[in-house]
Design a protein around this motif. Structure first.
Motif, PDB file in Angstrom:
ATOM      1  N   VAL A  13       4.489  82.719 114.943  1.00  0.00           N
ATOM      2  CA  VAL A  13       3.922  81.492 115.513  1.00  0.00           C
ATOM      3  C   VAL A  13       2.539  81.256 114.929  1.00  0.00           C
ATOM      4  CG1 VAL A  13       3.164  80.330 117.622  1.00  0.00           C
ATOM      5  CG2 VAL A  13       5.191  81.808 117.672  1.00  0.00           C
ATOM      6  N   LEU A  14       2.342  80.093 114.339  1.00  0.00           N
ATOM      7  CA  LEU A  14       1.036  79.695 113.817  1.00  0.00           C
ATOM      8  C   LEU A  14       0.368  78.758 114.818  1.00  0.00           C
ATOM      9  CD1 LEU A  14      -1.121  79.278 111.540  1.00  0.00           C
ATOM     10  CD2 LEU A  14       0.339  77.406 110.700  1.00  0.00           C
ATOM     11  N   ILE A  15      -0.897  79.032 115.138  1.00  0.00           N
ATOM     12  CA  ILE A  15      -1.668  78.153 116.025  1.00  0.00           C
ATOM     13  C   ILE A  15      -2.896  77.672 115.269  1.00  0.00           C
ATOM     14  CG2 ILE A  15      -2.816  77.883 118.256  1.00  0.00           C
ATOM     15  CD1 ILE A  15      -1.290  80.347 119.242  1.00  0.00           C
ATOM     16  N   THR A  16      -2.898  76.406 114.869  1.00  0.00           N
ATOM     17  CA  THR A  16      -4.104  75.837 114.263  1.00  0.00           C
ATOM     18  C   THR A  16      -5.074  75.487 115.393  1.00  0.00           C
ATOM     19  OG1 THR A  16      -3.388  73.523 114.307  1.00  0.00           O
ATOM     20  CG2 THR A  16      -2.702  74.861 112.418  1.00  0.00           C
ATOM     21  N   GLY A  17      -6.360  75.640 115.122  1.00  0.00           N
ATOM     22  CA  GLY A  17      -7.330  75.433 116.196  1.00  0.00           C
ATOM     23  C   GLY A  17      -7.182  76.492 117.275  1.00  0.00           C
ATOM     24  N   GLY A  18      -6.727  77.667 116.866  1.00  0.00           N
ATOM     25  CA  GLY A  18      -6.420  78.716 117.836  1.00  0.00           C
ATOM     26  C   GLY A  18      -7.614  79.385 118.474  1.00  0.00           C
ATOM     27  N   ALA A  27      -2.420  81.221 122.655  1.00  0.00           N
ATOM     28  CA  ALA A  27      -2.349  82.514 121.971  1.00  0.00           C
ATOM     29  C   ALA A  27      -2.312  83.667 122.970  1.00  0.00           C
ATOM     30  CB  ALA A  27      -3.548  82.666 121.032  1.00  0.00           C
ATOM     31  N   HIS A  28      -3.194  83.642 123.945  1.00  0.00           N
ATOM     32  CA  HIS A  28      -3.233  84.728 124.937  1.00  0.00           C
ATOM     33  C   HIS A  28      -1.951  84.748 125.772  1.00  0.00           C
ATOM     34  CE1 HIS A  28      -7.267  86.393 124.382  1.00  0.00           C
ATOM     35  NE2 HIS A  28      -7.693  85.154 124.175  1.00  0.00           N
ATOM     36  N   TYR A  29      -1.427  83.575 126.086  1.00  0.00           N
ATOM     37  CA  TYR A  29      -0.172  83.522 126.847  1.00  0.00           C
ATOM     38  C   TYR A  29       0.968  84.153 126.052  1.00  0.00           C
ATOM     39  CZ  TYR A  29       4.084  81.919 129.018  1.00  0.00           C
ATOM     40  OH  TYR A  29       5.328  81.916 129.593  1.00  0.00           O
ATOM     41  N   LEU A  30       1.106  83.764 124.796  1.00  0.00           N
ATOM     42  CA  LEU A  30       2.175  84.315 123.957  1.00  0.00           C
ATOM     43  C   LEU A  30       2.039  85.827 123.824  1.00  0.00           C
ATOM     44  CD1 LEU A  30       2.324  81.597 121.154  1.00  0.00           C
ATOM     45  CD2 LEU A  30       4.141  82.128 122.786  1.00  0.00           C
ATOM     46  N   GLN A  31       0.813  86.298 123.680  1.00  0.00           N
ATOM     47  CA  GLN A  31       0.590  87.734 123.549  1.00  0.00           C
ATOM     48  C   GLN A  31       1.026  88.488 124.802  1.00  0.00           C
ATOM     49  OE1 GLN A  31      -2.945  89.676 121.434  1.00  0.00           O
ATOM     50  NE2 GLN A  31      -3.594  89.800 123.564  1.00  0.00           N
ATOM     51  N   ARG A  32       0.799  87.899 125.960  1.00  0.00           N
ATOM     52  CA  ARG A  32       1.168  88.558 127.227  1.00  0.00           C
ATOM     53  C   ARG A  32       2.673  88.583 127.452  1.00  0.00           C
ATOM     54  NH1 ARG A  32      -2.946  85.331 129.285  1.00  0.00           N
ATOM     55  NH2 ARG A  32      -1.419  83.979 130.309  1.00  0.00           N
ATOM     56  N   HIS A  33       3.361  87.502 127.082  1.00  0.00           N
ATOM     57  CA  HIS A  33       4.741  87.330 127.531  1.00  0.00           C
ATOM     58  C   HIS A  33       5.813  87.391 126.441  1.00  0.00           C
ATOM     59  CE1 HIS A  33       3.503  86.334 131.609  1.00  0.00           C
ATOM     60  NE2 HIS A  33       2.591  85.519 131.111  1.00  0.00           N
ATOM     61  N   HIS A  34       5.428  87.404 125.171  1.00  0.00           N
ATOM     62  CA  HIS A  34       6.435  87.342 124.117  1.00  0.00           C
ATOM     63  C   HIS A  34       6.143  88.361 123.021  1.00  0.00           C
ATOM     64  CE1 HIS A  34       8.328  83.809 125.904  1.00  0.00           C
ATOM     65  NE2 HIS A  34       7.106  83.397 126.173  1.00  0.00           N
ATOM     66  N   GLU A  35       7.134  88.600 122.194  1.00  0.00           N
ATOM     67  CA  GLU A  35       7.046  89.658 121.193  1.00  0.00           C
ATOM     68  C   GLU A  35       6.894  89.112 119.778  1.00  0.00           C
ATOM     69  OE1 GLU A  35      10.408  92.205 121.806  1.00  0.00           O
ATOM     70  OE2 GLU A  35      10.150  92.188 123.980  1.00  0.00           O
ATOM     71  N   CYS A  36       6.387  87.905 119.668  1.00  0.00           N
ATOM     72  CA  CYS A  36       6.240  87.271 118.359  1.00  0.00           C
ATOM     73  C   CYS A  36       4.956  87.708 117.663  1.00  0.00           C
ATOM     74  CB  CYS A  36       6.244  85.750 118.517  1.00  0.00           C
ATOM     75  SG  CYS A  36       5.013  85.135 119.689  1.00  0.00           S
ATOM     76  N   HIS A  37       4.893  87.439 116.361  1.00  0.00           N
ATOM     77  CA  HIS A  37       3.662  87.631 115.597  1.00  0.00           C
ATOM     78  C   HIS A  37       2.883  86.321 115.659  1.00  0.00           C
ATOM     79  CE1 HIS A  37       1.574  87.893 111.425  1.00  0.00           C
ATOM     80  NE2 HIS A  37       0.777  88.335 112.383  1.00  0.00           N
ATOM     81  N   ILE A  38       1.650  86.379 116.090  1.00  0.00           N
ATOM     82  CA  ILE A  38       0.836  85.177 116.284  1.00  0.00           C
ATOM     83  C   ILE A  38      -0.261  85.122 115.226  1.00  0.00           C
ATOM     84  CG2 ILE A  38      -0.552  83.846 117.914  1.00  0.00           C
ATOM     85  CD1 ILE A  38       0.663  85.771 120.115  1.00  0.00           C
ATOM     86  N   ILE A  39      -0.340  83.983 114.540  1.00  0.00           N
ATOM     87  CA  ILE A  39      -1.381  83.762 113.531  1.00  0.00           C
ATOM     88  C   ILE A  39      -2.281  82.631 113.999  1.00  0.00           C
ATOM     89  CG2 ILE A  39      -1.889  83.132 111.142  1.00  0.00           C
ATOM     90  CD1 ILE A  39       0.966  84.046 110.440  1.00  0.00           C
TER      91      ILE A  39
END
Length: 333
Positions: A13-18, A27-39
């Motif tokens: 998952v890419l987040i511009t303006g992250g 970003a923090h939500y995805l990190q808590r609840h999902h197993e994806c790689h966040i950029i």
């Protein structure tokens, strides 16, 4: 609270303006609840909070984030080139000049509208789905409630740039039916991690800090202006549920009820348990939305969006953070 069942395992998952307000919360939500790689891809700010800055991204919004963080400008093909060799499945495009008092039309259009083509081209190459930030600013002062494709009459360059993005997105979706492009028209968002927006932070935060620090607040006119205030957690919900959208489209993201600034004052007095005075002042801005209210019927139907935070509950949830900010004010720039 987890909004979709998919773990997103193996996805990127890419987040511009992250590093900004909404992007960092996603970003923090995805990190808590999902197993994806966040950029995270963010320009970051070039000046202190007290100075004018076109970028509101701040590293402190990312404290505790463990994904990949890249500095870059969405206007720069050279900066975007770093993303070419990375796998990307979803793009949350939050990067923008979001200061509605920025009147440099060229830089707003280049950053918000022109650069959107760069993001869509990247999505096309990667076969990635796009969820991007639009705005209730597209409606200007057209009559509320505000419905998708009705009353689109922006009165400042920011709203115009977002409406231009929406039209680009709809054309792109027609030309690329295999991809989903979801535009979310945010109404008045408030909540955690908005501190570094400075003067563009929500009136809820600004009024609360005035009350706690000065025992008085300042409001335009008589405080009867009405807005649809939406708590950050509901905005996160809309973004995450958009991952599962079955088709491209535009959607309003608000609570669905307009509340006056005077109501904010009454809720703050009760929630913060303090007394303060209210001073009504002239509005220094030529453009000011007097009444907004999101028609969220299509958002509820298509995205299964269910806002959980009315103004009372949202301010109550935000209260602990506001008090902490008030104690630390002056050391955060």
């Amino acid at each position: 609270m987890k909004y979709i069942d998919d773990t997103l395992e193996g996805k990127t998952v890419l987040i511009t303006g992250g590093a900004g307000f909404i992007g960092s919360n996603i970003a923090h939500y995805l990190q808590r609840h999902h197993e994806c790689h966040i950029i995270i891809f963010d320009k970051f700010r070039e000046t202190a909070l007290s100075e004018y800055s076109l970028s509101l991204g701040h590293f402190k919004n990312l404290i505790g984030f463990k994904g990949t963080v890249l500095a870059g400008d969405i206007n720069s093909n050279q900066d975007l080139a770093i993303l070419q060799n990375l796998p990307i499945d979803y793009i949350f495009h939050q990067a923008a000049i979001s200061d509605t008092t920025c009147f440099n039309e060229e830089i707003v259009m280049r950053t918000n509208t022109n650069a959107f083509y760069n993001i869509l081209n990247l999505a096309q190459q990667k076969k990635a789905h796009v969820i991007y930030a639009s705005s209730a600013g597209v409606y200007g002062n057209s009559p509320a409630p505000n419905s998708i494709k009705e009353g689109e009459c922006p009165e400042n360059i920011y709203g115009f740039s977002k409406l231009s993005m929406d039209r680009i997105a709809l054309r792109f979706a027609l030309e690329n039916p295999e991809l989903r492009v979801i535009g979310l028209r945010y109404f008045n968002v408030y909540g955690e991690r908005e501190l570094y927006k400075g003067k563009t932070a929500s009136m809820i935060l600004q009024l609360a800090l005035q009350a706690l620090q000065d025992s008085k607040v300042r409001l335009f006119k008589e405080g009867q202006q009405k807005r649809d205030f939406v708590y950050i957690e509901d905005v996160i919900q809309a973004n995450i549920k958009a991952i599962k959208a079955k088709q491209s489209g535009l959607y309003n993201v608000g609570y669905g009820v307009a509340r006056s600034y005077n109501e904010i004052i009454n809720i703050l007095k009760e929630t913060l348990n303090i007394k303060f005075k209210v001073k009504y002042i002239d509005n220094p801005y030529k453009f000011f939305q007097e009444h907004t209210c999101a028609d969220i019927s299509s958002t509820q139907m298509d995205l299964n969006y269910k806002p959980n935070f009315n103004l009372e509950r949202g301010i109550k949830a935000y209260c602990k953070t506001i008090k902490k900010i008030s104690k630390e004010i002056g050391i955060y720039d």
